[in-house]
Design a protein around this motif. Structure first.
Motif, PDB file in Angstrom:
ATOM      1  N   MET A   1       0.808  -1.199   0.000  1.00 26.77           N
ATOM      2  CA  MET A   1       0.000   0.000   0.000  1.00 26.77           C
ATOM      3  C   MET A   1       0.852   1.264   0.000  1.00 26.77           C
ATOM      4  SD  MET A   1      -3.121  -0.187  -0.407  1.00 26.77           S
ATOM      5  CE  MET A   1      -4.610   0.556   0.103  1.00 26.77           C
ATOM      6  N   ARG A   2       2.049   1.155   0.541  1.00 24.85           N
ATOM      7  CA  ARG A   2       2.909   2.331   0.590  1.00 24.85           C
ATOM      8  C   ARG A   2       3.293   2.790  -0.818  1.00 24.85           C
ATOM      9  NH1 ARG A   2       8.703   2.977   3.625  1.00 24.85           N
ATOM     10  NH2 ARG A   2       8.895   5.175   3.190  1.00 24.85           N
ATOM     11  N   LYS A   3       3.567   1.838  -1.697  1.00 27.19           N
ATOM     12  CA  LYS A   3       3.916   2.184  -3.080  1.00 27.19           C
ATOM     13  C   LYS A   3       2.738   2.843  -3.777  1.00 27.19           C
ATOM     14  CE  LYS A   3       7.182  -1.561  -3.310  1.00 27.19           C
ATOM     15  NZ  LYS A   3       7.398  -2.929  -3.711  1.00 27.19           N
ATOM     16  N   LEU A   4       1.533   2.389  -3.455  1.00 32.23           N
ATOM     17  CA  LEU A   4       0.345   2.995  -4.045  1.00 32.23           C
ATOM     18  C   LEU A   4       0.177   4.439  -3.578  1.00 32.23           C
ATOM     19  CD1 LEU A   4      -2.096   2.516  -5.868  1.00 32.23           C
ATOM     20  CD2 LEU A   4      -3.339   1.728  -3.853  1.00 32.23           C
ATOM     21  N   LYS A   5       0.498   4.715  -2.323  1.00 32.96           N
ATOM     22  CA  LYS A   5       0.416   6.077  -1.803  1.00 32.96           C
ATOM     23  C   LYS A   5       1.437   6.980  -2.493  1.00 32.96           C
ATOM     24  CE  LYS A   5      -1.355   4.952   2.759  1.00 32.96           C
ATOM     25  NZ  LYS A   5      -1.120   4.975   4.204  1.00 32.96           N
ATOM     26  N   ILE A   6       2.637   6.458  -2.715  1.00 24.93           N
ATOM     27  CA  ILE A   6       3.663   7.236  -3.410  1.00 24.93           C
ATOM     28  C   ILE A   6       3.227   7.509  -4.845  1.00 24.93           C
ATOM     29  CG2 ILE A   6       6.037   7.192  -4.276  1.00 24.93           C
ATOM     30  CD1 ILE A   6       6.753   5.560  -1.740  1.00 24.93           C
ATOM     31  N   LEU A   7       2.697   6.475  -5.508  1.00 24.17           N
ATOM     32  CA  LEU A   7       2.211   6.640  -6.883  1.00 24.17           C
ATOM     33  C   LEU A   7       1.094   7.673  -6.934  1.00 24.17           C
ATOM     34  CD1 LEU A   7       2.198   5.769  -9.870  1.00 24.17           C
ATOM     35  CD2 LEU A   7       0.559   3.983  -9.216  1.00 24.17           C
ATOM     36  N   LYS A   8       0.162   7.584  -6.003  1.00 29.13           N
ATOM     37  CA  LYS A   8      -0.943   8.543  -5.983  1.00 29.13           C
ATOM     38  C   LYS A   8      -0.428   9.961  -5.768  1.00 29.13           C
ATOM     39  CE  LYS A   8      -5.338   9.622  -3.714  1.00 29.13           C
ATOM     40  NZ  LYS A   8      -5.332  10.907  -4.319  1.00 29.13           N
ATOM     41  N   ALA A   9       0.531  10.127  -4.867  1.00 27.37           N
ATOM     42  CA  ALA A   9       1.089  11.459  -4.609  1.00 27.37           C
ATOM     43  C   ALA A   9       1.776  12.004  -5.857  1.00 27.37           C
ATOM     44  CB  ALA A   9       2.063  11.399  -3.438  1.00 27.37           C
ATOM     45  N   LEU A  10       2.542  11.169  -6.534  1.00 21.93           N
ATOM     46  CA  LEU A  10       3.232  11.620  -7.751  1.00 21.93           C
ATOM     47  C   LEU A  10       2.249  11.952  -8.872  1.00 21.93           C
ATOM     48  CD1 LEU A  10       6.291   9.195  -7.835  1.00 21.93           C
ATOM     49  CD2 LEU A  10       6.304  11.649  -7.369  1.00 21.93           C
ATOM     50  N   VAL A  11       1.238  11.117  -9.040  1.00 24.18           N
ATOM     51  CA  VAL A  11       0.243  11.370 -10.090  1.00 24.18           C
ATOM     52  C   VAL A  11      -0.559  12.629  -9.766  1.00 24.18           C
ATOM     53  CG1 VAL A  11      -1.851  10.458 -11.163  1.00 24.18           C
ATOM     54  CG2 VAL A  11       0.125   8.979 -10.858  1.00 24.18           C
ATOM     55  N   ASP A  12      -0.891  12.833  -8.492  1.00 24.65           N
ATOM     56  CA  ASP A  12      -1.606  14.057  -8.112  1.00 24.65           C
ATOM     57  C   ASP A  12      -0.757  15.298  -8.349  1.00 24.65           C
ATOM     58  OD1 ASP A  12      -3.881  12.685  -7.425  1.00 24.65           O
ATOM     59  OD2 ASP A  12      -3.450  12.643  -5.275  1.00 24.65           O
ATOM     60  N   LEU A  13       0.531  15.207  -8.046  1.00 27.99           N
ATOM     61  CA  LEU A  13       1.433  16.334  -8.297  1.00 27.99           C
ATOM     62  C   LEU A  13       1.532  16.621  -9.798  1.00 27.99           C
ATOM     63  CD1 LEU A  13       3.444  18.340  -6.992  1.00 27.99           C
ATOM     64  CD2 LEU A  13       5.212  16.626  -7.386  1.00 27.99           C
ATOM     65  N   LEU A  14       1.667  15.569 -10.581  1.00 31.38           N
ATOM     66  CA  LEU A  14       1.703  15.718 -12.039  1.00 31.38           C
ATOM     67  C   LEU A  14       0.395  16.308 -12.545  1.00 31.38           C
ATOM     68  CD1 LEU A  14       3.378  15.231 -14.577  1.00 31.38           C
ATOM     69  CD2 LEU A  14       2.445  12.919 -14.652  1.00 31.38           C
ATOM     70  N   TRP A  15      -0.716  15.901 -11.945  1.00 27.69           N
ATOM     71  CA  TRP A  15      -2.031  16.425 -12.318  1.00 27.69           C
ATOM     72  C   TRP A  15      -2.113  17.931 -12.066  1.00 27.69           C
ATOM     73  CZ3 TRP A  15      -6.023  15.489 -15.166  1.00 27.69           C
ATOM     74  CH2 TRP A  15      -7.232  16.142 -14.938  1.00 27.69           C
ATOM     75  N   ILE A  16      -1.608  18.371 -10.923  1.00 25.79           N
ATOM     76  CA  ILE A  16      -1.638  19.800 -10.592  1.00 25.79           C
ATOM     77  C   ILE A  16      -0.821  20.598 -11.606  1.00 25.79           C
ATOM     78  CG2 ILE A  16      -0.855  21.514  -8.900  1.00 25.79           C
ATOM     79  CD1 ILE A  16      -1.581  19.397  -6.732  1.00 25.79           C
ATOM     80  N   PHE A  17       0.383  20.121 -11.915  1.00 31.81           N
ATOM     81  CA  PHE A  17       1.209  20.820 -12.905  1.00 31.81           C
ATOM     82  C   PHE A  17       0.581  20.789 -14.294  1.00 31.81           C
ATOM     83  CE2 PHE A  17       4.876  20.007  -9.915  1.00 31.81           C
ATOM     84  CZ  PHE A  17       5.012  21.340  -9.547  1.00 31.81           C
ATOM     85  N   SER A  18      -0.080  19.701 -14.630  1.00 33.55           N
ATOM     86  CA  SER A  18      -0.708  19.629 -15.948  1.00 33.55           C
ATOM     87  C   SER A  18      -1.899  20.577 -16.043  1.00 33.55           C
ATOM     88  CB  SER A  18      -1.119  18.200 -16.284  1.00 33.55           C
ATOM     89  OG  SER A  18      -2.156  17.762 -15.437  1.00 33.55           O
ATOM     90  N   MET A  19      -2.583  20.815 -14.935  1.00 30.38           N
ATOM     91  CA  MET A  19      -3.690  21.779 -14.958  1.00 30.38           C
ATOM     92  C   MET A  19      -3.168  23.192 -15.197  1.00 30.38           C
ATOM     93  SD  MET A  19      -6.581  20.326 -14.812  1.00 30.38           S
ATOM     94  CE  MET A  19      -5.819  19.187 -15.929  1.00 30.38           C
ATOM     95  N   ILE A  20      -2.000  23.488 -14.654  1.00 28.55           N
ATOM     96  CA  ILE A  20      -1.370  24.778 -14.926  1.00 28.55           C
ATOM     97  C   ILE A  20      -1.038  24.882 -16.417  1.00 28.55           C
ATOM     98  CG2 ILE A  20       0.685  26.189 -14.480  1.00 28.55           C
ATOM     99  CD1 ILE A  20       0.646  24.968 -11.613  1.00 28.55           C
ATOM    100  N   SER A  21      -0.552  23.790 -16.986  1.00 29.34           N
ATOM    101  CA  SER A  21      -0.209  23.817 -18.409  1.00 29.34           C
ATOM    102  C   SER A  21      -1.457  23.902 -19.286  1.00 29.34           C
ATOM    103  CB  SER A  21       0.645  22.611 -18.785  1.00 29.34           C
ATOM    104  OG  SER A  21      -0.106  21.426 -18.713  1.00 29.34           O
ATOM    105  N   VAL A  22      -2.584  23.368 -18.823  1.00 29.45           N
ATOM    106  CA  VAL A  22      -3.833  23.490 -19.592  1.00 29.45           C
ATOM    107  C   VAL A  22      -4.236  24.955 -19.695  1.00 29.45           C
ATOM    108  CG1 VAL A  22      -6.320  23.023 -19.518  1.00 29.45           C
ATOM    109  CG2 VAL A  22      -4.702  21.168 -19.168  1.00 29.45           C
TER     110      VAL A  22
END
Length: 170
Positions: A1-22
């Motif tokens: 589950m820890r790896k899933l939390k890290i993946l979720k955090a990274l994907v959420d961070l990428l999502w935030i930056f991608s919204m800025i790029s949108v």
């Protein structure tokens, strides 16, 4: 589950930056299509120098922007899959459909980008070299990721059937 939390955090961070790029893409699109003083500005997209010359170039830039937005939509779908993983609904039908949809969309984005870049090179730069370099390029990477997600969807589908059959036999 820890790896899933890290993946979720990274994907959420990428999502935030991608919204800025949108937001940047929307502003850029308005600037380009309304000719607000940036007509002499040169752009470098996927290693190709793009000069805004006419409506054909504007159309090609629009296609590239749509291709980028497709990739961002794939990121959104992947975030939805991660939410289902958190709920331990690994073999849910939404997960299977999203994996398959992500695969098709990534391949579509790669093809749009490749065709647009190749057309620009041939039409404006009079180079007959293809943009589909078989080196480490975004085109090949997107195709590989797209096929990976499609295969992953099939694997999860087979696993779901095996799980259902095993539950019936017990």
């Amino acid at each position: 589950m820890r790896k899933l939390k890290i993946l979720k955090a990274l994907v959420d961070l990428l999502w935030i930056f991608s919204m800025i790029s949108v937001v940047a893409i929307v502003v850029f699109t308005v600037i380009v299509f309304l000719d607000i003083g940036f007509a002499d500005l040169d752009f470098n997209i996927n290693g190709v120098q793009i000069e805004i010359i006419d409506n054909v170039t504007k159309f090609l830039l629009l296609v590239l922007m749509i291709s980028y937005l497709i990739v961002i939509y794939c990121l959104y779908l992947f975030r939805e899959v991660i939410k289902y993983f958190y709920l331990l609904k690994i073999f849910d039908e939404v997960v299977l459909k999203n994996f398959n949809k992500i695969g098709y969309l990534l391949i579509t984005s790669a093809i749009l980008t490749g065709i647009t870049t190749t057309f620009y090179k041939v039409y404006y730069m009079h180079k007959v070299t293809a943009a589909f370099n078989f080196s480490f390029s975004p085109f090949i990477l997107l195709i590989c990721f797209g096929l990976f997600f499609m295969v992953l969807s099939e694997i999860f589908g087979m696993s779901k059937k095996l799980k259902e059959e095993s539950e019936l036999t017990i």
